[in-house]
Design a protein around this motif. Structure first.
Motif, PDB file in Angstrom:
ATOM      1  N   MET A  63      -8.196   3.937  18.015  1.00 42.68           N
ATOM      2  CA  MET A  63      -7.195   3.083  17.368  1.00 42.68           C
ATOM      3  C   MET A  63      -7.740   2.469  16.079  1.00 42.68           C
ATOM      4  N   SER A  64      -9.024   2.093  16.080  1.00 40.77           N
ATOM      5  CA  SER A  64      -9.555   1.504  14.847  1.00 40.77           C
ATOM      6  C   SER A  64      -9.625   2.594  13.773  1.00 40.77           C
ATOM      7  N   SER A  69      -7.322   4.574   8.798  1.00 37.78           N
ATOM      8  CA  SER A  69      -6.694   5.679   8.068  1.00 37.78           C
ATOM      9  C   SER A  69      -5.446   5.192   7.334  1.00 37.78           C
ATOM     10  N   GLU A  70      -4.676   4.343   8.011  1.00 40.06           N
ATOM     11  CA  GLU A  70      -3.458   3.828   7.366  1.00 40.06           C
ATOM     12  C   GLU A  70      -3.822   3.043   6.112  1.00 40.06           C
ATOM     13  N   VAL A  71      -4.860   2.231   6.210  1.00 36.21           N
ATOM     14  CA  VAL A  71      -5.209   1.349   5.091  1.00 36.21           C
ATOM     15  C   VAL A  71      -5.874   2.141   3.954  1.00 36.21           C
ATOM     16  N   VAL A  72      -6.826   3.005   4.305  1.00 32.41           N
ATOM     17  CA  VAL A  72      -7.465   3.822   3.251  1.00 32.41           C
ATOM     18  C   VAL A  72      -6.427   4.775   2.645  1.00 32.41           C
ATOM     19  N   GLY A  73      -5.454   5.172   3.456  1.00 27.58           N
ATOM     20  CA  GLY A  73      -4.404   6.090   2.985  1.00 27.58           C
ATOM     21  C   GLY A  73      -3.552   5.503   1.870  1.00 27.58           C
ATOM     22  N   MET A  74      -3.606   4.192   1.694  1.00 25.24           N
ATOM     23  CA  MET A  74      -2.857   3.585   0.591  1.00 25.24           C
ATOM     24  C   MET A  74      -3.482   3.930  -0.763  1.00 25.24           C
ATOM     25  N   LEU A  75      -4.769   4.262  -0.767  1.00 25.96           N
ATOM     26  CA  LEU A  75      -5.475   4.409  -2.052  1.00 25.96           C
ATOM     27  C   LEU A  75      -5.025   5.632  -2.870  1.00 25.96           C
ATOM     28  N   HIS A 103       1.465  -0.589   8.842  1.00 24.78           N
ATOM     29  CA  HIS A 103       1.019   0.247   9.968  1.00 24.78           C
ATOM     30  C   HIS A 103      -0.413  -0.123  10.356  1.00 24.78           C
ATOM     31  N   GLY A 104      -1.235  -0.308   9.314  1.00 22.56           N
ATOM     32  CA  GLY A 104      -2.615  -0.710   9.583  1.00 22.56           C
ATOM     33  C   GLY A 104      -2.630  -2.013  10.380  1.00 22.56           C
ATOM     34  N   LEU A 105      -1.801  -2.964   9.948  1.00 29.41           N
ATOM     35  CA  LEU A 105      -1.795  -4.262  10.635  1.00 29.41           C
ATOM     36  C   LEU A 105      -1.329  -4.141  12.084  1.00 29.41           C
ATOM     37  N   TYR A 106      -0.269  -3.344  12.326  1.00 36.88           N
ATOM     38  CA  TYR A 106       0.182  -3.208  13.730  1.00 36.88           C
ATOM     39  C   TYR A 106      -0.952  -2.642  14.587  1.00 36.88           C
ATOM     40  N   ILE A 107      -1.604  -1.620  14.044  1.00 37.52           N
ATOM     41  CA  ILE A 107      -2.600  -0.935  14.887  1.00 37.52           C
ATOM     42  C   ILE A 107      -3.856  -1.797  15.040  1.00 37.52           C
ATOM     43  N   SER A 133      -9.240   9.000   8.440  1.00 39.68           N
ATOM     44  CA  SER A 133      -8.824  10.404   8.357  1.00 39.68           C
ATOM     45  C   SER A 133      -9.397  11.115   7.129  1.00 39.68           C
ATOM     46  N   SER A 134      -9.903  12.311   7.373  1.00 37.78           N
ATOM     47  CA  SER A 134     -10.499  13.159   6.331  1.00 37.78           C
ATOM     48  C   SER A 134      -9.549  13.391   5.153  1.00 37.78           C
ATOM     49  N   ILE A 135      -8.253  13.410   5.432  1.00 39.65           N
ATOM     50  CA  ILE A 135      -7.282  13.791   4.390  1.00 39.65           C
ATOM     51  C   ILE A 135      -7.347  12.873   3.173  1.00 39.65           C
ATOM     52  N   PHE A 136      -7.745  11.627   3.388  1.00 38.73           N
ATOM     53  CA  PHE A 136      -7.696  10.677   2.278  1.00 38.73           C
ATOM     54  C   PHE A 136      -8.924  10.755   1.379  1.00 38.73           C
ATOM     55  N   ASN A 137      -9.760  11.740   1.632  1.00 45.51           N
ATOM     56  CA  ASN A 137     -10.922  11.955   0.766  1.00 45.51           C
ATOM     57  C   ASN A 137     -10.685  13.065  -0.249  1.00 45.51           C
ATOM     58  N   TYR A 138      -9.408  13.422  -0.422  1.00 41.44           N
ATOM     59  CA  TYR A 138      -9.051  14.416  -1.438  1.00 41.44           C
ATOM     60  C   TYR A 138      -8.327  13.692  -2.581  1.00 41.44           C
ATOM     61  N   PRO A 139      -8.526  14.171  -3.813  1.00 42.53           N
ATOM     62  CA  PRO A 139      -7.920  13.460  -4.957  1.00 42.53           C
ATOM     63  C   PRO A 139      -6.419  13.737  -5.101  1.00 42.53           C
TER      64      PRO A 139
END
Ligand code: 3HC
Length: 336
Positions: A63-64, A69-75, A103-107, A133-139
């Motif tokens: 869950m963490s 992932s939700e929070v880093v996914g904003m970048l 979403h980050g806050l709920y989780i 999540s790995s996906i957010f390490n792509y430009p």
């Protein structure tokens, strides 16, 4: 009477949320049997229920990771708010990025019910101990990437999260309900961006295809390693945190996404992709697991940038947290 302790991580703790008790073998067996019966009967486990320490730890880990992932996914998407091609696109993207913060806050809140403070989870993210999540390490190189993220990344997230909405831990499953509704909107806005570009000029169509080429394989990696290489799946499936395996969900995502790509004229960048009439699933090529392992161990194209941006944002927000804490202390003191 025999007393045992089955919690190897913290020898004093045999139940959830820091209750330091030592249970008799009989009592422990009874609680485990009740816990197993609840899981088998499809009932949810709630924060005050007894749970095996390993169940609590696995959930906290997962869950963490999900909240981070939700929070880093904003970048990567935040990167395009100032460059959205119209006011309407800007408003939609702004709303989507704000949704991800929610979403980050709920989780995080749901994860806190397992006995870890949000600040500790964030420390684990910023120190590199916790994954995201790995996906957010792509430009995100072009506007079409915002379409690809909404359609493919949120599309993959929906496949995973609609199943998590039925998982055995009550607060996690309930957090997923609203998240899934919002992810559906994210998914549609992403698909709409791609469909719109595909009806445009050659340059726009090329831009959409280029985004597809770069995001397709990383989107498949979001489902995690193949089942044979997934060390956490056995526990999580036994406890019905995961109801389907990584590979099953990946297949489900491919099966539903390929026709969507075809409908708007996008090509899937996989020469081995083909429909199998007898299994009624698409066959697909080999995922580059070496790349996946590099990205999840911190060596993807943007890992360092993302962590720097997240750390800076966290440090720059220190005064807000201090002000909020001072305000709530003042409010509490005035009630005495
Ligand atoms: N990126 C980063 N790390 C990953 C990963 C990925 N795509 N896939 C797997 N891993 C990590 C796992 O966290 C685990 O590491 P750890 O043991 O150090 O924690 C390791 O690789 C082995 O993988 P497992 O399959 O054994 O791990 P899990 O059983 O936890 O399964 C998972 C991985 C499928 C990602 C699962 O944790 C999961 O379903 N998580 C909840 C959903 C989630 O986190 N989604 C993030 C996507 S972003 C999102 O939803 C936001 C939206 O707005 C787009």
């Amino acid at each position: 009477m025999h007393f045992v302790n089955r919690n190897l991580a913290n020898p004093k703790q045999t139940s959830n949320i820091g209750m330091e008790t030592t249970l008799s073998v009989e009592e422990l067996n009874k609680r485990e049997a009740e816990f197993d019966a609840k899981i088998a009967g499809g009932k949810t486990i709630e924060p005050k229920d007894w749970m095996p320490e390993r169940y609590r730890k696995q959930l906290l880990r997962m869950m963490s990771q999900h909240a981070h992932s939700e929070v880093v996914g904003m970048l990567p998407e935040g990167n395009w708010i100032t460059r959205a091609p119209s006011l309407a696109r800007k408003a939609v993207l702004l709303a989507k990025v704000q949704d991800e913060a929610g979403h980050g806050l709920y989780i995080y809140s749901a994860a806190e019910t397992l006995g870890m403070d949000r600040s500790e989870m964030i420390d684990q993210l910023l120190s590199g101990k916790a994954k995201y999540s790995s996906i957010f390490n792509y430009p995100t190189l072009s506007w079409a990437d915002i379409g690809a993220i909404g359609w493919l990344v949120d599309g993959a997230a929906i496949v995973n999260q609609t199943v998590l909405a039925k998982c055995s831990y009550g607060p996690y499953s309930r957090a997923m309900l609203r998240i899934c509704k919002e992810e559906n909107f994210h998914n549609k806005q992403g698909y709409q961006i791609m469909a719109y570009l595909m009806r445009g000029t050659k340059e726009q169509r090329d831009m959409a295809q280029d985004a597809m080429n770069r995001f397709w394989w990383p989107a498949l990696m979001m489902f995690g390693p193949s089942d044979t290489n997934s060390p956490n799946s056995a526990d999580l499936m036994k406890w019905k945190v995961k109801l389907h395996s990584n590979d099953d969900l990946r297949q489900r995502f491919i099966d539903r996404t390929v026709p969507q790509a075809e409908a708007i004229g996008l090509r899937i960048p996989d020469d081995k992709l083909k429909w199998n009439e007898s299994t009624r699933h698409y066959e697909f090529g080999e995922i580059n697991w070496a790349e996946f392992n590099q990205v999840i161990s911190g060596n993807g194209p943007c890992n360092k940038l993302r962590m720097k941006q997240r750390t800076d944002a966290h440090n720059n927000g220190a005064w807000v947290r201090e002000a909020a804490a001072a305000y709530s202390a003042k409010k509490a003191a005035s009630k005495k």
